[in-house]
Design an enzyme around this catalytic site. Structure first.
Site, PDB file in Angstrom:
ATOM      1  N   HIS A  50      -6.998  -1.609  -5.597  1.00 19.12           N
ATOM      2  CA  HIS A  50      -7.897  -1.260  -6.698  1.00 19.12           C
ATOM      3  C   HIS A  50      -8.045  -2.400  -7.691  1.00 19.12           C
ATOM      4  O   HIS A  50      -9.099  -2.547  -8.314  1.00 19.12           O
ATOM      5  CB  HIS A  50      -7.401   0.008  -7.396  1.00 19.12           C
ATOM      6  N   ASP A  51      -6.997  -3.209  -7.827  1.00 21.33           N
ATOM      7  CA  ASP A  51      -7.123  -4.369  -8.710  1.00 21.33           C
ATOM      8  C   ASP A  51      -8.073  -5.401  -8.108  1.00 21.33           C
ATOM      9  O   ASP A  51      -8.977  -5.895  -8.788  1.00 21.33           O
ATOM     10  CB  ASP A  51      -5.751  -5.000  -8.944  1.00 21.33           C
ATOM     11  N   PRO A  72     -14.004   2.466  -3.664  1.00 21.03           N
ATOM     12  CA  PRO A  72     -14.523   3.476  -2.741  1.00 21.03           C
ATOM     13  C   PRO A  72     -14.262   4.889  -3.238  1.00 21.03           C
ATOM     14  O   PRO A  72     -13.262   5.154  -3.913  1.00 21.03           O
ATOM     15  CB  PRO A  72     -13.741   3.196  -1.451  1.00 21.03           C
TER      16      PRO A  72
END
Length: 242
Positions: free
Chosen positions: A98-99, A192
């Protein structure tokens, strides 16, 4: 006079075989789930930690002179986390993914801002262990002040998570820089959805420069994933930090 005894023994034998079959099925299920977990972890590694491999500032010995014990310190701290929290490896892999999907691998996911924090995005719901990265950072600040970036700590946490989860030991380049800005709008745009389709995953991997074959290997393990060279995948993964 022997028939009742024989029936009892037959019943006991049948129960024993049934228990053995059940244990065998449970063992196979655990192994299958373990292999699936390693697949997901490796996929996140290729998509996350390997981003920026071709950047000139990244190097496997980046901290050789400024903080030579960085990996040992990070590993030691992570092991103390893993032994008390079985979900930590997966959480660190989700964190790095996610980073890196938002602004590149720059630790922007750690920044807290009422207006722009990436954690405001619903797609970051359930992200854990940000505070663990900050704790490791504080320990490294004592050993080598102002040297190791949070972005590299996140990457190292992902690497150790793969290794701890019975995946391969991976050497990763270091030297990422921490961002001073964050954007929940970019998080909404680039992360996503939990309901993303397989085609959507393929497209996401391909947009990061991976080939269709590499994407299939990561998602499906059609053959032996261990044969997939993460080094090759890294070289195909472009830097998205702009």
């Amino acid at each position: 006079g022997c028939e009742p005894l024989l029936r009892v023994r037959q019943t006991q034998t049948q129960r024993k075989r049934k228990r053995e079959r059940e244990r065998h099925r449970q063992r196979e299920n655990r192994e299958r789930m373990g292999n699936c977990s390693v697949l997901l972890l490796l996929g996140a590694m290729v998509m996350g930690v390997c981003i920026g491999f071709n950047e000139a500032q990244l190097a496997h010995d980046y901290y050789r002179l400024t903080c030579p014990n960085v990996e040992d310190i990070v590993t030691q701290e992570l092991l103390s986390i893993f032994v008390i929290d079985a979900t930590a490896p997966a959480a660190f892999l989700r964190l790095v993914f996610h980073d890196c999907q938002v602004q590149g691998c720059d630790a922007s996911i750690l920044l807290d801002s009422d207006d722009t924090s990436e954690m405001v995005s619903s797609k970051n719901f359930g992200i854990k262990n940000r505070e663990m990265i900050e704790r490791i950072k504080s320990i490294l600040e004592i050993e080598c002040p102002g040297q190791v970036s949070c972005a590299d700590i996140i990457a190292l946490a992902a690497k150790e998570s793969v290794s701890f989860s019975r995946g391969p030991y991976i050497q990763i380049p270091l030297g990422r820089k921490d961002s001073t800005t964050c954007s929940y709008q970019q998080a909404n745009a680039h992360l996503p959805s939990p309901r993303i389709s397989v085609d959507g995953l393929f497209n996401m991997f391909i947009k990061q420069g991976m080939t269709l074959q590499e994407s299939v290997a990561i998602l499906g393990n059609v053959h032996n994933l261990e044969s997939l060279s993460l080094e090759i995948a890294c070289k195909h993964t472009p830097n998205i930090t702009g």
